[in-house]
Enzyme design. Structure first.
Site, PDB file in Angstrom:
ATOM      1  N   ARG A 138       0.935  -1.034   0.040  1.00 44.56           N
ATOM      2  CA  ARG A 138       0.067   0.027  -0.074  1.00 44.56           C
ATOM      3  C   ARG A 138       0.810   1.080   0.077  1.00 44.56           C
ATOM      4  O   ARG A 138       2.076   1.376   0.688  1.00 44.56           O
ATOM      5  CB  ARG A 138      -0.760   0.036   1.328  1.00 44.56           C
ATOM      6  CG  ARG A 138      -1.762  -1.087   1.550  1.00 44.56           C
ATOM      7  CD  ARG A 138      -2.808  -0.987   2.551  1.00 44.56           C
ATOM      8  NE  ARG A 138      -3.187  -2.057   3.155  1.00 44.56           N
ATOM      9  CZ  ARG A 138      -4.620  -2.579   2.556  1.00 44.56           C
ATOM     10  NH1 ARG A 138      -5.053  -2.091   1.380  1.00 44.56           N
ATOM     11  NH2 ARG A 138      -4.978  -3.630   2.942  1.00 44.56           N
ATOM     12  N   HIS A 179       3.310  -9.367   1.131  1.00 44.43           N
ATOM     13  CA  HIS A 179       3.033  -8.377   2.166  1.00 44.43           C
ATOM     14  C   HIS A 179       4.312  -7.952   2.949  1.00 44.43           C
ATOM     15  O   HIS A 179       4.230  -7.177   3.743  1.00 44.43           O
ATOM     16  CB  HIS A 179       2.181  -9.303   3.358  1.00 44.43           C
ATOM     17  CG  HIS A 179       1.555  -8.165   4.413  1.00 44.43           C
ATOM     18  ND1 HIS A 179       1.759  -8.221   5.504  1.00 44.43           N
ATOM     19  CD2 HIS A 179       0.532  -7.368   4.259  1.00 44.43           C
ATOM     20  CE1 HIS A 179       1.226  -7.380   6.515  1.00 44.43           C
ATOM     21  NE2 HIS A 179       0.268  -6.850   5.694  1.00 44.43           N
ATOM     22  N   TYR A 211       0.538   5.422  12.377  1.00 45.00           N
ATOM     23  CA  TYR A 211       0.469   4.085  12.855  1.00 45.00           C
ATOM     24  C   TYR A 211       2.070   4.025  13.397  1.00 45.00           C
ATOM     25  O   TYR A 211       2.932   4.516  12.944  1.00 45.00           O
ATOM     26  CB  TYR A 211       0.748   3.292  11.532  1.00 45.00           C
ATOM     27  CG  TYR A 211      -0.709   2.924  10.638  1.00 45.00           C
ATOM     28  CD1 TYR A 211      -1.785   3.683  11.124  1.00 45.00           C
ATOM     29  CD2 TYR A 211      -0.770   1.715   9.824  1.00 45.00           C
ATOM     30  CE1 TYR A 211      -3.047   3.611  10.364  1.00 45.00           C
ATOM     31  CE2 TYR A 211      -1.952   1.410   9.372  1.00 45.00           C
ATOM     32  CZ  TYR A 211      -3.097   2.469   9.594  1.00 45.00           C
ATOM     33  OH  TYR A 211      -4.225   2.040   8.878  1.00 45.00           O
ATOM     34  N   ARG A 271      -6.380  -5.588  -0.222  1.00 48.10           N
ATOM     35  CA  ARG A 271      -7.524  -5.217  -0.423  1.00 48.10           C
ATOM     36  C   ARG A 271      -7.945  -3.793  -0.166  1.00 48.10           C
ATOM     37  O   ARG A 271      -7.492  -3.052   0.577  1.00 48.10           O
ATOM     38  CB  ARG A 271      -8.362  -5.944   0.787  1.00 48.10           C
ATOM     39  CG  ARG A 271      -9.803  -5.916   1.050  1.00 48.10           C
ATOM     40  CD  ARG A 271     -10.486  -6.642   2.155  1.00 48.10           C
ATOM     41  NE  ARG A 271     -10.206  -7.999   1.897  1.00 48.10           N
ATOM     42  CZ  ARG A 271      -9.739  -8.888   2.741  1.00 48.10           C
ATOM     43  NH1 ARG A 271      -9.183  -8.336   4.061  1.00 48.10           N
ATOM     44  NH2 ARG A 271      -9.807 -10.307   2.475  1.00 48.10           N
ATOM     45  N   ARG A 274      -3.022  -5.952  19.423  1.00 41.49           N
ATOM     46  CA  ARG A 274      -3.955  -4.858  19.581  1.00 41.49           C
ATOM     47  C   ARG A 274      -5.450  -5.370  19.054  1.00 41.49           C
ATOM     48  O   ARG A 274      -6.267  -4.911  19.725  1.00 41.49           O
ATOM     49  CB  ARG A 274      -3.655  -4.027  18.207  1.00 41.49           C
ATOM     50  CG  ARG A 274      -4.622  -2.992  17.997  1.00 41.49           C
ATOM     51  CD  ARG A 274      -3.951  -1.811  17.009  1.00 41.49           C
ATOM     52  NE  ARG A 274      -3.498  -2.412  15.753  1.00 41.49           N
ATOM     53  CZ  ARG A 274      -4.307  -2.753  14.556  1.00 41.49           C
ATOM     54  NH1 ARG A 274      -5.567  -2.602  14.679  1.00 41.49           N
ATOM     55  NH2 ARG A 274      -3.757  -3.218  13.570  1.00 41.49           N
ATOM     56  N   HIS A 324       0.694  -0.921  15.068  1.00 38.25           N
ATOM     57  CA  HIS A 324       1.017  -1.635  13.905  1.00 38.25           C
ATOM     58  C   HIS A 324       2.186  -2.503  13.959  1.00 38.25           C
ATOM     59  O   HIS A 324       2.216  -3.672  12.949  1.00 38.25           O
ATOM     60  CB  HIS A 324       0.813  -0.767  12.539  1.00 38.25           C
ATOM     61  CG  HIS A 324       0.480  -1.471  11.426  1.00 38.25           C
ATOM     62  ND1 HIS A 324       1.472  -1.660  10.516  1.00 38.25           N
ATOM     63  CD2 HIS A 324      -0.679  -1.976  10.939  1.00 38.25           C
ATOM     64  CE1 HIS A 324       0.878  -2.317   9.340  1.00 38.25           C
ATOM     65  NE2 HIS A 324      -0.406  -2.399   9.832  1.00 38.25           N
TER      66      HIS A 324
END
EC number: 2.7.4.1
Length: 733
Positions: A393, A453, A486, A423, A582, A610
């Site tokens: 991303r 990822h 984040y 996504r 989290r 994160h």
């Protein structure tokens, strides 16, 4: 302990208590979906936290609503598909898809009701603070005149009134589409008809009225209320007999064929199909007449259990627009991230800083600009010959993408792995891929069956007669916007071993050749699960041999049954296990005979946690200079361990090792101000400091204390406050 015993959770005064426990049955796991809903409730609880400014509380409410929308679009949609296909396979916790849906609907109903109650309270607080939301009936004559003028010039041209009859069938309503439904009667003969007005999606939900004389209060009205005031302009000759708003949420999962010659075109086709996914949830204003509601339900083919009657405001995710009001006194004080001084010590030469010593940059407390600078310097440096980069991303107008394109245009060898399966970012990633290809970048898309990822950047630089590899890997995306909110870790190194491992990972992605000689890293789906289990079982063995044994893990989600069972086994052997999770946690902590040595906390606050950090005492307890410490892109979920390309990277340099273990992890475990303790039934309770212990806020600590590896020469004058942990456990109220 008999292998056929199971955990039994008994209810006492509304709270679940463990009655008898062992390791065999599915009850040892908390349901994934219900655990996620518990997490989202923790987010919602921040909207009632009196220590937060009111606009921040509104933001938390909006986040909880947006989270819930995505939960339905993805998770609930998937479970409904299983029910539709007649699948009865049970989840690890022993529930069928149909049973899960019942429990989800019950929990969501309570959550949605609480969201509306919290909004009513916040609206009152906003009014007291001078931010007033007007209903149509509250508007004065002059305000109504201004709204009418604004409506005619700025809203009316965007609206399309739709009568519904055989010649005008019910239109397609997109996911998250907001619509006003109407029952109308013609003035001339009383003939009735149903009609719709779809709210435009490209303009703000809230209309700001001009100031009223000396009163400087901010007055706002929603788009749908303004439209309702002037329906006569859209349907002249008709009167409104009944009306109400509704909103649909559609299945947003992508269906991808296994065989495809052109992956980009395949995804473009799948994205078009997704826009027309089946309706998963229909939110309806509770004031809508029953006959009109039934008409909408039939038109959208929704069952009663897919309808949520809302006594309040629809589309609460859009309440975030209220935070644009210029009232800094109602928000968190602004925070400007630090730039690592060690880079400045080297005249801004990031390669020189990395050559000197490995560097951990802790976002958002330290600026993401250093990551951008790493690639921009590589682009301009004539000695850099190659750049390789993963993109999962990134932001609009991404400086990362721009740097890669400029490097390729300058004649450098540039390879970009663009993950099309990120996504809700699929369309953006297709666009980035095409832009990069036009600039001369070698773009690859990885594996059809695996998401890439991993966060990895590799720069090869000619230094004298040799090539030196500089590596950046981290826990977060290459996204300058989310890096401001984040918490993530960026690791820079020129360690030749890590450089070779990073090159092997890229070769695996681009050439499909499984690396058999990775030296220090672990990579999923090949070796990451194995490495984690080896460490957990290693601590278990240390405990059984009477040696110090401890595990500290920080992640977003803990779902994988094998990892959880290994942690249960470690607990039974006497290993001290401290988890910072989290979001989803399917492990039941604190259950006698199963997990009494496991404590789980969740940190929810100003910044979104994160980062993933995995620490093992290695026979020395924690914290220890001898501990094994890793950062990772992977959570402990089956998808991360088995269906994604992820990286687990060891921290070998003593300074970054100490920073992550003794500063970052200790601060996370020490926090009491933003932490929730997870209970055996999956719920959670706010933590408070133990008696005699000062409250501690992890976010405030890092905003006011420098990092260890980034300070450079100034560390001597400005050292971070040293943290220690008391042996006592934090107490819950």
């Amino acid at each position: 302990m008999d292998s056929d015993q199971i955990i039994v959770i008994e209810e006492k005064n509304g709270e679940a208590e463990p009655a008898s426990v062992v390791a065999a049955g599915p009850e040892r796991f908390i349901n994934r979906e219900l655990s996620w809903l518990h997490f989202n409730r923790r987010v919602l609880e921040e909207a009632v936290n009196p220590s937060h400014p009111v606009l921040e509380r509104v933001r938390f409410l909006s986040i909880s609503a947006n989270n819930l929308d995505e939960f339905f679009m993805v998770r609930v949609a998937g479970i409904k598909a299983q029910v539709r296909e007649g699948i009865t396979e049970r989840s690890p916790d022993g529930l069928t898809p149909a049973e899960q849906l019942v429990l989800i609907n019950e929990a969501v109903s309570r959550l949605a009701s609480d969201q509306q109650a919290i909004w009513r309270d916040l609206r009152g607080i906003l009014t007291e603070a001078g931010i007033v939301l007007l209903d149509g009936r509250d508007a004065t004559k002059s305000q109504r005149a201004w709204i009418e003028d604004h409506f005619l010039h700025n809203i009316f041209p965007l609206l399309t009134p739709l009568a519904i009859d055989p010649a005008h069938p019910f239109p397609f309503i997109p996911s998250l589409g907001f619509t006003i439904g109407l029952q109308l009667a013609r003035v001339s003969d009383g003939k009735s008809m149903n009609a719709l007005i779809r709210m435009p999606g490209k303009i703000d939900r809230f209309i700001r009225l001009p100031p009223n004389g000396k009163d400087q209060s901010v007055r706002l009205m929603t788009l749908e209320q303004a439209t309702s005031l002037f329906i006569g302009r859209l349907f002249p000759g008709y009167v409104v007999k009944g009306q109400g708003s509704f909103r649909v949420i559609r299945d947003s999962e992508l269906e991808i064929e296994e065989e495809a010659e052109d992956l980009v075109r395949l995804f473009e086709t799948a994205l078009k199909r997704r826009r027309r996914g089946s309706v998963i949830r229909l939110e309806v204003d509770s004031t809508m007449p029953e006959e009109l509601r039934a008409f909408v339900q039939r038109a959208l083919s929704t069952a009663d259990d897919e309808v949520l009657l809302v006594d309040g405001v629809l589309a609460m995710n859009e309440l975030s627009q209220l935070t644009r009001v210029d009232r800094p006194d109602l928000e968190f004080p602004p925070y400007v991230p630090r730039h690592p001084e060690r880079v400045r010590d080297h005249g801004g030469d990031i390669f020189a800083a990395i050559r000197k010593k490995d560097l951990i940059v802790h976002h958002p407390y330290e600026s993401f600009d250093v990551v951008v600078q790493f690639l921009q310097q590589a682009t301009r440096d004539p000695d850099v010959v190659a750049i390789k980069q993963t993109l999962y991303r990134t932001s609009n107008n991404s400086p990362i993408v721009r740097a890669l394109a400029e490097a390729a245009e300058a004649g450098k060898s540039v390879t970009a792995l663009v993950e099309l399966k990120a996504r809700f970012d699929e369309e953006a990633n297709i666009r980035w891929a095409r832009d990069l290809e036009r600039a001369g970048v070698q773009v690859v898309y990885g594996f059809l069956e695996l998401k890439t990822h991993a966060k990895l950047s590799l720069v090869v630089r000619r230094e004298g007669n040799t090539l030196t590899t500089y590596v950046h890997t981290g826990t977060g995306n290459y996204h300058p916007v989310t890096a401001r909110i984040y918490t993530d870790l960026s690791y820079f190194t020129s360690d030749p071993i890590i450089g070779r491992d990073a090159a092997r990972v890229f070769n695996y992605i681009t050439g499909y050749a499984e690396p058999s000689d990775i030296e220090k890293m672990a990579v999923s789906p090949l070796t990451l699960r194995k490495r984690m289990l080896e460490h957990i079982r290693g601590e278990t063995a240390f405990a059984r041999h009477g040696k110090p044994a401890a595990i500290w893990l920080k992640m977003n989600s803990l779902v994988d049954p094998d990892i959880i069972d290994a942690l249960y086994e470690a607990s039974r052997a006497g290993v001290s296990v401290e988890l910072v999770v989290r979001g989803i946690c399917c492990l039941r902590p604190g259950v006698p005979g199963l997990s009494e040595n496991i404590r789980v906390k969740s940190i929810i606050g100003r910044f979104l946690e994160h980062g993933r950090v995995y620490c093992f005492g290695n026979g020395h307890g924690l914290p220890s200079a001898k501990a094994a410490v890793y950062i990772s892109s992977a959570d402990m979920m089956p998808r991360n361990l088995d269906r994604r390309v992820e990286i687990l990277c060891p921290l070998l340099n003593p300074t970054v090792h100490q920073q992550v273990l003794e500063q970052i992890m200790v601060a996370n475990l020490k926090d009491t101000e933003q932490s929730w303790q997870l209970l055996p039934d999956g719920s959670s309770t706010r933590m408070k400091a133990a008696k005699g212990e000062e409250p501690f806020n992890v976010h405030n600590y890092f905003m006011t204390n420098p990092s260890l590896s980034g300070r450079g020469k100034s560390l001597k004058e400005s050292s971070p406050r040293r943290l220690t942990r008391r042996s006592e456990r934090h107490q819950s109220p």
